[in-house]
Each structure stands twice: as structure tokens, then as C-alpha cells.
Design a protein around this motif. Structure first.
Motif, PDB file in Angstrom:
ATOM      1  N   ARG A 220       2.969   7.701   8.319  1.00  0.00           N
ATOM      2  CA  ARG A 220       3.711   6.997   7.279  1.00  0.00           C
ATOM      3  C   ARG A 220       3.018   7.157   5.934  1.00  0.00           C
ATOM      4  O   ARG A 220       3.663   7.344   4.905  1.00  0.00           O
ATOM      5  CB  ARG A 220       3.774   5.518   7.675  1.00  0.00           C
ATOM      6  CG  ARG A 220       4.686   4.678   6.867  1.00  0.00           C
ATOM      7  CD  ARG A 220       4.789   3.310   7.488  1.00  0.00           C
ATOM      8  NE  ARG A 220       3.519   2.586   7.414  1.00  0.00           N
ATOM      9  CZ  ARG A 220       3.327   1.380   7.935  1.00  0.00           C
ATOM     10  NH1 ARG A 220       4.292   0.771   8.553  1.00  0.00           N
ATOM     11  NH2 ARG A 220       2.158   0.782   7.831  1.00  0.00           N
ATOM     12  N   ALA A 221       1.684   7.090   5.976  1.00  0.00           N
ATOM     13  CA  ALA A 221       0.941   7.275   4.724  1.00  0.00           C
ATOM     14  C   ALA A 221       1.077   8.720   4.243  1.00  0.00           C
ATOM     15  O   ALA A 221       1.253   8.974   3.054  1.00  0.00           O
ATOM     16  CB  ALA A 221      -0.523   6.901   4.923  1.00  0.00           C
TER      17      ALA A 221
ATOM     18  N   PHE B 114      -4.856   0.841   7.828  1.00  0.00           N
ATOM     19  CA  PHE B 114      -5.626  -0.376   8.022  1.00  0.00           C
ATOM     20  C   PHE B 114      -6.366  -0.354   9.350  1.00  0.00           C
ATOM     21  O   PHE B 114      -6.091   0.458  10.226  1.00  0.00           O
ATOM     22  CB  PHE B 114      -4.710  -1.591   7.960  1.00  0.00           C
ATOM     23  CG  PHE B 114      -4.071  -1.768   6.613  1.00  0.00           C
ATOM     24  CD1 PHE B 114      -4.649  -2.589   5.662  1.00  0.00           C
ATOM     25  CD2 PHE B 114      -2.909  -1.098   6.282  1.00  0.00           C
ATOM     26  CE1 PHE B 114      -4.073  -2.748   4.419  1.00  0.00           C
ATOM     27  CE2 PHE B 114      -2.315  -1.256   5.037  1.00  0.00           C
ATOM     28  CZ  PHE B 114      -2.908  -2.080   4.107  1.00  0.00           C
TER      29      PHE B 114
ATOM     30  N   MET C 146      -2.940   4.422   2.632  1.00  0.00           N
ATOM     31  CA  MET C 146      -3.955   3.551   3.220  1.00  0.00           C
ATOM     32  C   MET C 146      -3.628   3.280   4.679  1.00  0.00           C
ATOM     33  O   MET C 146      -2.481   3.060   5.037  1.00  0.00           O
ATOM     34  CB  MET C 146      -4.025   2.238   2.449  1.00  0.00           C
ATOM     35  CG  MET C 146      -5.098   1.320   2.965  1.00  0.00           C
ATOM     36  SD  MET C 146      -5.647   0.214   1.674  1.00  0.00           S
ATOM     37  CE  MET C 146      -7.002  -0.611   2.478  1.00  0.00           C
TER      38      MET C 146
ATOM     39  N   LEU D 261       4.330  10.193   2.141  1.00  0.00           N
ATOM     40  CA  LEU D 261       4.490  10.088   0.692  1.00  0.00           C
ATOM     41  C   LEU D 261       3.694  11.160  -0.029  1.00  0.00           C
ATOM     42  O   LEU D 261       3.626  11.162  -1.251  1.00  0.00           O
ATOM     43  CB  LEU D 261       4.054   8.704   0.213  1.00  0.00           C
ATOM     44  CG  LEU D 261       4.902   7.564   0.754  1.00  0.00           C
ATOM     45  CD1 LEU D 261       4.373   6.232   0.264  1.00  0.00           C
ATOM     46  CD2 LEU D 261       6.340   7.737   0.329  1.00  0.00           C
TER      47      LEU D 261
ATOM     48  N   THR E 111      -0.671  -1.205  11.758  1.00  0.00           N
ATOM     49  CA  THR E 111       0.299  -2.126  11.160  1.00  0.00           C
ATOM     50  C   THR E 111       1.669  -1.476  11.008  1.00  0.00           C
ATOM     51  O   THR E 111       2.183  -1.397   9.913  1.00  0.00           O
ATOM     52  CB  THR E 111      -0.141  -2.574   9.762  1.00  0.00           C
ATOM     53  OG1 THR E 111      -0.378  -1.380   8.984  1.00  0.00           O
ATOM     54  CG2 THR E 111      -1.359  -3.418   9.778  1.00  0.00           C
ATOM     55  N   PRO E 112       2.265  -0.992  12.112  1.00  0.00           N
ATOM     56  CA  PRO E 112       3.625  -0.485  11.949  1.00  0.00           C
ATOM     57  C   PRO E 112       4.552  -1.655  11.651  1.00  0.00           C
ATOM     58  O   PRO E 112       4.297  -2.768  12.099  1.00  0.00           O
ATOM     59  CB  PRO E 112       3.939   0.124  13.318  1.00  0.00           C
ATOM     60  CG  PRO E 112       3.070  -0.612  14.266  1.00  0.00           C
ATOM     61  CD  PRO E 112       1.829  -0.988  13.514  1.00  0.00           C
TER      62      PRO E 112
ATOM     63  N   ALA F  77       0.830  -1.208   0.000  1.00  0.00           N
ATOM     64  CA  ALA F  77       0.000   0.000   0.000  1.00  0.00           C
ATOM     65  C   ALA F  77       0.859   1.250   0.000  1.00  0.00           C
ATOM     66  O   ALA F  77       0.413   2.315  -0.423  1.00  0.00           O
ATOM     67  CB  ALA F  77      -0.917   0.001   1.219  1.00  0.00           C
ATOM     68  N   LEU F  78       2.100   1.126   0.467  1.00  0.00           N
ATOM     69  CA  LEU F  78       2.999   2.275   0.437  1.00  0.00           C
ATOM     70  C   LEU F  78       3.754   2.347  -0.884  1.00  0.00           C
ATOM     71  O   LEU F  78       4.688   3.117  -1.032  1.00  0.00           O
ATOM     72  CB  LEU F  78       4.003   2.185   1.589  1.00  0.00           C
ATOM     73  CG  LEU F  78       3.385   2.411   2.963  1.00  0.00           C
ATOM     74  CD1 LEU F  78       4.307   1.935   4.060  1.00  0.00           C
ATOM     75  CD2 LEU F  78       3.054   3.877   3.154  1.00  0.00           C
TER      76      LEU F  78
ATOM     77  N   ARG G 176      -0.181   3.582  -6.067  1.00  0.00           N
ATOM     78  CA  ARG G 176      -0.298   3.370  -4.618  1.00  0.00           C
ATOM     79  C   ARG G 176       0.413   4.464  -3.845  1.00  0.00           C
ATOM     80  O   ARG G 176       0.066   4.748  -2.711  1.00  0.00           O
ATOM     81  CB  ARG G 176       0.274   1.997  -4.249  1.00  0.00           C
ATOM     82  CG  ARG G 176      -0.606   0.881  -4.756  1.00  0.00           C
ATOM     83  CD  ARG G 176      -0.174  -0.449  -4.213  1.00  0.00           C
ATOM     84  NE  ARG G 176      -0.959  -1.529  -4.796  1.00  0.00           N
ATOM     85  CZ  ARG G 176      -0.449  -2.678  -5.193  1.00  0.00           C
ATOM     86  NH1 ARG G 176       0.842  -2.905  -5.067  1.00  0.00           N
ATOM     87  NH2 ARG G 176      -1.219  -3.610  -5.703  1.00  0.00           N
ATOM     88  N   ARG G 177       1.397   5.041  -4.459  1.00  0.00           N
ATOM     89  CA  ARG G 177       2.070   6.137  -3.784  1.00  0.00           C
ATOM     90  C   ARG G 177       1.123   7.322  -3.608  1.00  0.00           C
ATOM     91  O   ARG G 177       1.177   8.033  -2.614  1.00  0.00           O
ATOM     92  CB  ARG G 177       3.284   6.556  -4.601  1.00  0.00           C
ATOM     93  CG  ARG G 177       4.067   7.571  -3.839  1.00  0.00           C
ATOM     94  CD  ARG G 177       5.042   8.335  -4.664  1.00  0.00           C
ATOM     95  NE  ARG G 177       5.421   9.502  -3.907  1.00  0.00           N
ATOM     96  CZ  ARG G 177       6.527  10.183  -4.074  1.00  0.00           C
ATOM     97  NH1 ARG G 177       7.358   9.826  -5.002  1.00  0.00           N
ATOM     98  NH2 ARG G 177       6.780  11.223  -3.332  1.00  0.00           N
TER      99      ARG G 177
ATOM    100  N   ASN H  33      -6.830   1.175  -4.315  1.00  0.00           N
ATOM    101  CA  ASN H  33      -5.380   1.213  -4.547  1.00  0.00           C
ATOM    102  C   ASN H  33      -4.864  -0.112  -5.108  1.00  0.00           C
ATOM    103  O   ASN H  33      -3.674  -0.391  -5.056  1.00  0.00           O
ATOM    104  CB  ASN H  33      -4.611   1.623  -3.293  1.00  0.00           C
ATOM    105  CG  ASN H  33      -4.737   0.622  -2.174  1.00  0.00           C
ATOM    106  OD1 ASN H  33      -5.493  -0.325  -2.269  1.00  0.00           O
ATOM    107  ND2 ASN H  33      -3.988   0.825  -1.107  1.00  0.00           N
TER     108      ASN H  33
ATOM    109  N   PRO I  74       9.501   3.741   3.220  1.00  0.00           N
ATOM    110  CA  PRO I  74       8.771   4.115   2.006  1.00  0.00           C
ATOM    111  C   PRO I  74       9.323   5.367   1.326  1.00  0.00           C
ATOM    112  O   PRO I  74       9.304   5.452   0.098  1.00  0.00           O
ATOM    113  CB  PRO I  74       7.337   4.333   2.490  1.00  0.00           C
ATOM    114  CG  PRO I  74       7.403   4.428   3.958  1.00  0.00           C
ATOM    115  CD  PRO I  74       8.627   3.700   4.399  1.00  0.00           C
TER     116      PRO I  74
ATOM    117  N   LEU J 184      -4.958  -3.011  -4.021  1.00  0.00           N
ATOM    118  CA  LEU J 184      -4.355  -3.942  -3.084  1.00  0.00           C
ATOM    119  C   LEU J 184      -4.967  -5.329  -3.261  1.00  0.00           C
ATOM    120  O   LEU J 184      -4.365  -6.325  -2.885  1.00  0.00           O
ATOM    121  CB  LEU J 184      -4.572  -3.446  -1.650  1.00  0.00           C
ATOM    122  CG  LEU J 184      -3.420  -3.655  -0.690  1.00  0.00           C
ATOM    123  CD1 LEU J 184      -2.136  -3.096  -1.256  1.00  0.00           C
ATOM    124  CD2 LEU J 184      -3.725  -3.030   0.645  1.00  0.00           C
TER     125      LEU J 184
END
Ligand SMILES: Nc1ncnc2c1ncn2[C@@H]1O[C@H](COP(=O)(O)OP(=O)(O)OP(=O)(O)O)[C@@H](O)[C@H]1O
Ligand SMILES: [Mg+2]
Lengths: 302, 295
Positions: free
Chosen positions: B200-201, B131, B129, B204, B135-136, A178-179, B124-125, B91, B148, B93
């Protein structure tokens, strides 16, 4: 109140007996280890010296040292690892990351590895002799010994690395995707560092097995006890040397014990170094790509 | 559809007057805005006749819906109606799930995302997303965001450090973690982990944020912080959020889409302004669901 929660006070004779049995079993294991170690140390200590470690064997190994043998051992081990590590870990990555769980191909690869793991080492010796020594014309040499060992190590390396990779939750793969991370960099930058302890464990098992191997090497790397001049020379590994001294050389017991002592010391040393390297590597990967000078990012207060 | 100008449904929840929750110090997104006026919505994501199946089982059937630029769109509906599936279709996934097949179109800015020439990584960049479960990666806090960034070409350390600080400030995590950026992300609390995932999302610099029940694993305080954050992101990002918390949807969303299982497949029952969905739903299933009678 205290009696209600404390396990100690609720002990029945049966519990006591179970506990005793468990302790006895554990003690027995430790005792066996200590006994082997002390026996070897007692038998070998007197014979052990620096000259023994670096000297060349004389009189079929009764006198002299094991310098040339250590060289052969290291060479065989290096060849085996150089061949088996890339192949094994790539296969593991393929099985765990690129092949779907129920795929035929993956199943076939896994099945052949299982069969390989169950093959007795003497059979590997015969195979290595027929294939590497005779068919490929490598003769009795360090190279054919190393390659034969590599075949033996593959199942261990693949299965440990694969289970290490499989133990990583899919959530990490999904997050990475996803990243916008590619599969390759997910594998190298995320999954392998996370699985590093399993890789290291497999590596250590493999090294242990390789160093202890005799049967597969008798027919492939041979038992010439000179220092090998090239990889195509025959060379005697430590385990083969011990085997030879204790089986075929009357009066070689002391030297055999001393060699065994060196073997065990080498194993312990390798274990320590490999563990250290793995944790270091993992820490580097986990903390940051180049970790120098990061720790002092201070908050420019808002 | 709805042409009449309408204010944003409700004021974004300022979770009580609890000082620690009003974290408006030092954020770099600028002042909190209620987002662009949604009276003239421009579709950014257009979903046409989209169906999705896992193996032979259809999970989503014939979804058609527009998601508007800069707005928060909430997806609501009972468990198993395909909200997560819908979200992860945007995305792509779902590509990673073996046996998953799709029909129909999803366009972003008019371009079909399933176009064979489409660079999925670049897509996706653009789409962050988050979750349902935090989810680290089991890496350091720093590395979680660096990884990333590095992948997408931010290689200079100064840039990396600047971005990391900025996004951590944006999610209100900087003050809490700046002195332990190199400790494991798993040592954070659940709410901190979720905010790290949002950071983190954001690192980007995506245009779209997909959030799958981002608050479901969090306690009310952490959930309030995250909710607050999402409201502040309105206007800068196009946000699609799945939530089981109808009150939350009502507080933060501009638009709402109600999904329901019909037959054996999830489908879109009703889509509209958040206020309309909650106050004057057109469909009786929606009315029953938002009034708590079913689902
Ligand atoms: N990987 C998968 N393989 C097979 N079926 C799946 C998979 N993921 C989801 N499904 C099925 O698709 C349907 C929709 O699932 P989805 O996860 O999208 O629901 P959801 O609306 O997100 O539910 P929840 O609110 O509980 O998260 C469910 O019936 C589920 O069983
Ligand atoms: Mg879901």
C-alpha cells in the motif's frame, strides 16, 4: 480425562440452579414479547384488512381505516429524519474526529446532548409547541411535529454515531494520514463506512422512538385525522391515533389494536430495510468504489 | 565522514536455501541490486538539531543526522529512546498527536518540511510508512490499495488494477491473494497483512520508506520474507528502518544510527556505516549495546 475438562460433569446443584434461573429469565422475556404480540394480533386481526390500511378514518376512527394517518406518520418521520440525520451525524463526526477529547467545546456539546436525552418527551412537546408552532408560526403542523421529533432524535443519533467512530482504532487514522489522505476523505471513505453498523443502529433506534412518540406530537403536529394537504397542515400519527382511540373513543378498541398491529409491522419492515441498506452500503464502500466487474481480475500468470 | 569506499556491510540475508523464501519470480523491480555504491553518499533527508516533546516531556533532544539517498538506514536503540517519534517526525505524523511540539529542522532535498507553505499531503505521499503493527484497513485487499490511489488522483480502473497487481507482485503477495482481492484484508495472516501494508505504501510510488519495526510482529519465516523484500527495495527507495533485531540491522542496513536515553530524553549517540557501528563503534554505549551488554 474427560471428566477433568468437561464442565458438564462438574456441575454442582448451584450451577444447575443458576442455569435454570438464566433460562427462566430469558423465557420470561420471550413470553412477555409473545404475549404482547399475540394479544395485539388477537385484538386487531379481525379488524385488519386492505381497506383498513388505505381507507380514511370515519366515526372518530371506530370505522374506516388509517390511510391518512399512515401518510401523516410517514411525513412526520421523514421530516424528523431529514432534519436530524445530517445534523446528528455531522455533530458526531465533529465530536469524534475534529474536537480533541478533553476540549471544552466538545464537552459542552456532549453535556447538552445528555441533558437533551434525559428530557421527557412531554417537555419536548411543550417546547415544540412554544417554539415551532407559536414562535416560528408553524402552527399545529406536520412540520413542527417533525422538527420537534428531530430534536428528540439528536441525542440518540449523535451518541451512537460518535461511539461508533470512537471505537475505530487510531491506527487507521494514522495510516490514512501517512498515506497522504485528507481528513475529509478519511472520514467519508474510511471511517464512516467502518462505522456504518453503528450509524444504522442509531438510525433504527431513532426511527423506533419517532414512530412510537405521542406526547411530543400531541402539541405540535396535532390530531386532525384528515390526509394532510401540505406540511403546514396538522396530521395525526399512528401512535397518536392509537392513543386517541384507546383513551378517548369508546368502542375504538378493535381499531386501536389493528393500528398497533400495523405499527409493529411497519417497525419490523423499516428495521429490515434499514439494516439491509446499511450492510449494502458498507459492502460497496468496503469492496470498491464501483464494484461492477471487478471480481474477474484474473492473474496474468508470470 | 567516512570517505573510504566500502562495500555494503553484509550480503542481504538470503534466508537459508528454503525455496519458498527465495521469491524472485515475477517481481517488477528488476534484479536484486546491492544498492548504489555508498562511497559517495548524497544526503536526502537532513536533520538538524531536531528536538521533539510531548507536552512538557522531551522525547528527543538535538538530533542531527543525514539520511542518504537510496540507502537503508537502521535506527537502533532501547525501547523508549524515541525511534518511533523520530520516524514519524519525518512525515510529520507527529502533527496529529495533540501536545507534540518540535524545534530544529528536517529538510528533504533541501526544503524544510515544516515550511508553512509545505503541502503536508503531498509530503506524506512521497514518504511511505509502515507501522510496527500491521495496520491494514478493515476493507477488502483491493480497496486497501485503491483508497490511497484514488485519493492521489489515480481514478481510472485500468490504472488502478495495474498498479495494484504490480505492488502486490513486488511484495510477493500476488500469487497468494490474486484470487481473493475482494475479501477482507483482515483475513490475511499477520505477515501477509504487513506485506499488504508495504504494498500500500509502495503503490503511491514514494521516494522514502519509513519502517517501524516491520518484522516485530512476524514469525521468523514471514520476517525473512519481509526482510528479503526490504533488501530488494534498496536503491529504489531511501529506507529508514527501526529494528530491535540487531542481526537484521546488520544484514540489511547501509547506515546505522544508535539512539539512547540521556537524562530523560532520547538522543542520537552515534551514526555511521553499519559495519563501523557494529564492528568498531566509537562510543562505549554503542559498543555495549551492540555487544548485548546493555539495553
Ligand atoms: N503520543 C505520545 N504522548 C506522550 N508521550 C509519548 C507519546 N509517544 C511516545 N511518547 C514518549 O516518548 C518517548 C519515546 O517514544 P517512542 O515511541 O518514540 O520510543 P521508541 O524508541 O519507538 O520505543 P520502542 O522501541 O519501544 O517502540 C517515550 O518515553 C514515550 O513514553
Ligand atoms: Mg517504537
Amino acid at each position: 480425562m474427560a471428566e477433568m475438562v468437561s464442565m458438564k460433569s462438574m456441575r454442582t446443584p448451584r450451577d444447575c440452579f443458576a442455569k435454570l434461573a438464566i433460562y427462566c429469565a430469558a423465557l420470561l422475556v420471550c413470553a412477555a414479547f409473545a404475549w404482547i404480540l399475540s394479544d395485539i394480533a388477537r385484538g386487531g386481526m379481525a379488524h385488519l384488512s386492505l381497506d383498513f390500511v388505505i381507507g380514511s378514518p370515519r366515526d372518530a376512527g371506530r370505522a374506516g381505516g388509517i390511510g391518512s394517518i399512515l401518510v401523516s406518520t410517514a411525513l412526520v418521520l421523514a421530516i424528523a429524519l431529514m432534519a436530524a440525520l445530517p445534523l446528528g451525524w455531522t455533530t458526531a463526526a465533529l465530536l469524534a474526529e475534529y474536537v480533541s477529547a478533553g476540549s471544552r467545546f466538545g464537552g459542552a456539546v456532549r453535556y447538552s446532548l445528555q441533558v437533551l436525552a434525559a428530557v421527557p418527551s412531554i417537555v419536548f412537546g411543550l417546547f415544540g409547541n412554544a417554539f415551532f408552532s407559536i414562535y416560528l408560526g408553524l402552527g399545529f403542523s406536520i412540520l413542527s411535529g417533525g422538527l420537534t421529533l428531530a430534536c428528540m432524535l439528536l441525542p440518540i443519533l449523535v451518541s451512537t454515531a460518535e461511539s461508533g467512530l470512537r471505537a475505530i482504532p487510531d491506527a487507521h487514522r494514522l495510516s490514512a494520514a501517512a498515506l497522504g489522505m485528507s481528513r475529509t476523505s478519511t472520514l467519508f471513505r474510511l471511517l464512516l463506512p467502518i462505522a456504518a453498523p453503528s450509524l444504522a443502529a442509531g438510525l433504527l433506534l431513532g426511527i423506533g422512538r419517532a414512530i412510537a412518540e405521542t406526547a411530543a406530537l400531541l402539541f405540535t403536529s396535532g390530531y386532525v385525522d384528515r390526509t394532510p394537504g401540505s406540511l403546514l397542515d396538522s396530521g395525526r400519527t399512528l401512535a397518536v391515533h392509537i392513543f386517541d382511540l384507546s383513551m378517548n373513543v369508546p368502542g375504538g378498541d378493535a381499531a386501536a389494536y389493528a393500528s398497533a398491529l400495523v405499527l409493529i409491522a411497519a417497525l419490523l419492515l423499516i428495521n429490515m430495510v434499514a439494516m439491509r441498506l446499511a450492510t449494502d452500503w458498507q459492502r460497496r464502500k468496503i469492496m470498491a468504489e464501483n464494484s461492477n466487474g471487478y471480481s474477474n481480475i484474473d492473474a496474468p500468470r508470470a | 565522514m567516512h570517505r573510504e569506499p566500502e562495500p555494503t556491510p553484509t550480503e542481504p540475508a538470503k534466508a537459508a536455501d528454503d525455496p519458498p523464501l527465495k521469491a524472485d519470480n515475477g517481481y517488477t523491480l528488476g534484479p536484486v541490486q546491492a544498492g548504489p555504491a555508498c562511497c559517495d553518499p548524497q544526503p536526502l533527508i537532513q536533520v538538524e538539531n531536531f528536538s521533539l516533546r510531548y507536552g512538557l516531556k522531551t522525547a528527543l533532544a538535538n538530533v542531527t543526522l543525514d539520511i542518504y539517498r537510496g540507502c537503508i538506514t537502521a535506527l537502533i536503540g532501547p525501547s523508549g529512546c524515541g525511534k518511533t517519534s523520530f520516524l514519524s517526525s519525518i512525515n510529520r505524523l507527529t502533527d496529529l498527536i495533540p501536545g507534540c511540539g518540535i524545534t530544529g529542522r528536517i529538510c528533504i532535498d533541501g526544503g524544510d518540511i515544516h515550511d508553512p507553505a509545505r503541502d503536508v499531503q503531498a509530503l506524506r505521499r512521497q514518504i511511505g510508512m509502515v507501522f510496527q503493527k500491521p495496520t491494514p484497513f478493515p476493507l477488502s485487499i483491493y480497496r486497501n490499495i485503491e483508497l490511497p490511489l484514488h485519493e492521489h488522483g489515480v481514478k481510472r480502473r485500468a490504472d488502478t488494477v495495474a498498479i495494484i497487481e504490480q505492488v502486490l507482485r513486488d511484495v510477493g503477495l500476488w500469487e497468494e491473494v490474486h484470487d481473493r482481492l475482494h475479501s477482507s484484508a483482515l483475513s490475511l495472516s499477520g505477515g501477509q497483512q504487513q506485506r499488504l501494508c508495504i504494498a500500500r505504501a509502495l503503490a503511491l510510488n514514494p521516494r522514502i520508506l519509513l519502517m517501524d519495526e516491520p518484522c516485530s510482529a512476524l514469525d521468523p519465516i514471514a520476517s525473512g520474507i519481509v526482510e528479503d523484500l526490504i533488501s530488494r527495495l534498496r536503491g529504489r527507495y531511501t529506507i529508514v528502518i527501526v529494528t530491535h533485531n540487531l542481526a537484521q540491522a546488520r544484514r540489511i542496513a547501509n547506515y546505522a544510527a544508535f539512539f539512547w536515553v540521556r537524562g530523560h530524553a532520547g538522543s542520537l549517540v552515534e551514526f555511521g556505516h553499519c559495519r563501523q557501528i557494529f564492528e568498531s563503534p566509537a562510543h562505549e554505549l554503542t559498543a555495549a549495546y551492540v555487544n548485548g551488554a546493555r539495553g
